[in-house]
Design a protein around this motif. Structure first.
Motif, PDB file in Angstrom:
ATOM      1  N   GLY A 192       0.770  -1.232   0.000  1.00 36.06           N
ATOM      2  CA  GLY A 192       0.000   0.000   0.000  1.00 36.06           C
ATOM      3  C   GLY A 192       0.800   1.281   0.000  1.00 36.06           C
ATOM      4  O   GLY A 192       0.215   2.369  -0.020  1.00 36.06           O
ATOM      5  N   LYS A 194       3.518   4.246  -1.427  1.00 37.70           N
ATOM      6  CA  LYS A 194       3.962   4.901  -2.653  1.00 37.70           C
ATOM      7  C   LYS A 194       5.484   4.885  -2.635  1.00 37.70           C
ATOM      8  O   LYS A 194       6.107   5.467  -1.743  1.00 37.70           O
ATOM      9  CB  LYS A 194       3.443   6.335  -2.722  1.00 37.70           C
ATOM     10  N   ASP A 211       6.046  -6.615  -4.886  1.00 37.27           N
ATOM     11  CA  ASP A 211       4.666  -6.203  -5.110  1.00 37.27           C
ATOM     12  C   ASP A 211       3.824  -7.398  -5.546  1.00 37.27           C
ATOM     13  O   ASP A 211       2.673  -7.570  -5.111  1.00 37.27           O
ATOM     14  CB  ASP A 211       4.619  -5.095  -6.155  1.00 37.27           C
ATOM     15  N   LYS A 215       0.499  -8.976  -3.683  1.00 37.54           N
ATOM     16  CA  LYS A 215      -0.808  -9.144  -4.328  1.00 37.54           C
ATOM     17  C   LYS A 215      -1.264 -10.606  -4.272  1.00 37.54           C
ATOM     18  O   LYS A 215      -2.450 -10.885  -4.071  1.00 37.54           O
ATOM     19  CB  LYS A 215      -0.740  -8.646  -5.773  1.00 37.54           C
ATOM     20  N   ILE A 222       1.494  -1.833  -4.210  1.00 38.80           N
ATOM     21  CA  ILE A 222       2.230  -0.581  -4.037  1.00 38.80           C
ATOM     22  C   ILE A 222       1.972   0.316  -5.240  1.00 38.80           C
ATOM     23  O   ILE A 222       1.554  -0.151  -6.295  1.00 38.80           O
ATOM     24  CB  ILE A 222       3.745  -0.820  -3.883  1.00 38.80           C
ATOM     25  N   GLU A 223       2.225   1.598  -5.054  1.00 38.93           N
ATOM     26  CA  GLU A 223       2.128   2.558  -6.148  1.00 38.93           C
ATOM     27  C   GLU A 223       3.543   2.997  -6.498  1.00 38.93           C
ATOM     28  O   GLU A 223       4.203   3.671  -5.712  1.00 38.93           O
ATOM     29  CB  GLU A 223       1.290   3.763  -5.737  1.00 38.93           C
ATOM     30  N   ILE A 224       4.030   2.588  -7.666  1.00 40.86           N
ATOM     31  CA  ILE A 224       5.401   2.894  -8.070  1.00 40.86           C
ATOM     32  C   ILE A 224       5.440   4.226  -8.800  1.00 40.86           C
ATOM     33  O   ILE A 224       4.623   4.489  -9.682  1.00 40.86           O
ATOM     34  CB  ILE A 224       5.974   1.788  -8.974  1.00 40.86           C
ATOM     35  N   GLN A 225       6.392   5.069  -8.434  1.00 40.02           N
ATOM     36  CA  GLN A 225       6.575   6.350  -9.088  1.00 40.02           C
ATOM     37  C   GLN A 225       8.013   6.459  -9.576  1.00 40.02           C
ATOM     38  O   GLN A 225       8.942   5.997  -8.907  1.00 40.02           O
ATOM     39  CB  GLN A 225       6.226   7.500  -8.139  1.00 40.02           C
ATOM     40  N   ILE A 242       5.613  10.639  -1.790  1.00 40.71           N
ATOM     41  CA  ILE A 242       5.984   9.224  -1.759  1.00 40.71           C
ATOM     42  C   ILE A 242       6.320   8.854  -0.322  1.00 40.71           C
ATOM     43  O   ILE A 242       6.662   9.716   0.501  1.00 40.71           O
ATOM     44  CB  ILE A 242       7.179   8.903  -2.682  1.00 40.71           C
TER      45      ILE A 242
END
Length: 336
Positions: A192, A194, A211, A215, A222-225, A242
């Motif tokens: 969860g 970033k 990740d 799942k 996760i939110e990958i940036q 982040i």
């Protein structure tokens, strides 16, 4: 304290070094995992009182003597040219490869190691500053003789390049110093979140694997940036856009020590759970250069020059006892 740009980081080094604070801070932050310790017991950790940080263009690099027998093994075309062209990325952050106070001279542990290798091979060193993407193309085409830029050995890369190892590969979880995250040691710790990571890197591969495991376990993804410059992801950390940055341990530890804005909350092998990652000099496949490069590295490991360089930059805990040619690399991506 605001997030520091690479240039501001270099400026910040001066007062810290003068006060004698930087060495202690840096070495405290630069921890490595158990797997790395098994690979890197050859050189003792640098004492805080002996580490000096020089960010001027006048580096007075540690030098080595030419070894005639090894130099004779260098491919004839390179010997005739009389110089070793080293591809390097100089736009990172300390201590690997970055710009000196003149904003043009490339300094750091990578250029210092390259200098030692060139010396043993009896060649002048010429640094070819390039981007990460172009570095691989330059070595493959022969434009650059060797790449020294925190390059990890992988089985996929071994299809195209040869490798001579010289450091263990550790990656670190860096978070805001005043944030809620205190440790990241397993995939569930990042569910969860970033997370910022460099594209095309081995840490991205590890992050994607973690990740996927989350799942599969029913945990939040996760939110990958992705950011192009170190200053961007540090600003994102500072502003809360982040939660964490996943990058090379030396650079993250160095930034955390100098800025005070961030902290290291965990490290893992650059190979993830399967294999200790190894950093290596990268040459064109089959051109005969990798063997003398590896022998040059072993020469400076044995005579102590290599240890002096790592100690100079505060990363003695990433030392290898010997250089190897084309050891087992990180596994190929799993085909779905």
């Amino acid at each position: 304290m605001r997030s520091l740009s690479p240039h501001a980081v270099r400026r910040a080094l001066r007062p810290l070094a003068a006060l004698g604070l930087l060495p202690a801070l840096l070495l405290t932050a630069c921890g490595s995992g158990t797997s790395a310790a098994k690979e890197s017991a050859a050189v003792p950790a640098a004492a805080a009182s002996t580490l000096k940080i020089n960010t001027s263009p006048e580096q007075n690099r540690i030098r080595a003597e030419k070894a005639e027998e090894i130099a004779a093994k260098v491919p004839a075309a390179i010997r005739a040219r009389g110089e070793l062209v080293v591809g390097i990325t100089g736009d990172g952050i300390p201590p690997l490869s970055f710009l000196a106070d003149d904003d043009s001279t490339v300094i750091g542990v990578e250029s210092d190691i390259a200098q030692l290798v060139a010396d043993v091979l009896g060649l002048r060193l010429r640094l070819d500053r390039t981007s990460w993407e172009n570095l691989f193309l330059a070595v493959k085409s022969g434009k650059d003789d060797v790449g020294f830029s925190n390059i990890t050995v992988t089985e996929e890369r071994k299809d195209i390049y040869d490798f001579a190892t010289y450091r263990v590969d550790q990656v670190a979880w860096e978070v805001a110093s005043d944030g809620r995250i205190t440790k990241i040691t397993q995939p569930s710790d990042i569910a969860g979140l970033k997370v910022a990571v460099g594209t095309g890197t081995n840490q991205e591969k590890i992050l994607l694997e973690w990740d996927e495991r989350n799942k599969n376990a029913g945990l939040a993804p996760i939110e990958i940036q992705y950011y192009q410059r170190p200053a961007d992801y540090y600003l994102a950390l500072k502003s809360g856009r982040i939660d964490a940055y996943f990058g090379p341990n030396p650079t993250s530890a160095y930034h955390a020590a100098v800025s005070g804005d961030t902290k290291i909350v965990g490290t893992v092998s650059g190979g993830g759970d399967s294999l200790q990652g190894l950093i290596a000099g990268m040459t064109q496949k089959g051109n005969g250069l990798v063997e003398p490069v590896s022998e040059a590295l072993n020469t400076v490991i044995e005579n102590g020059k290599y240890g002096e360089v790592l100690k100079r930059w505060g990363i003695s805990n990433e030392a290898l006892p010997a250089s190897r040619v084309n050891p087992p690399g990180l596994p190929r991506p799993t085909k779905k």
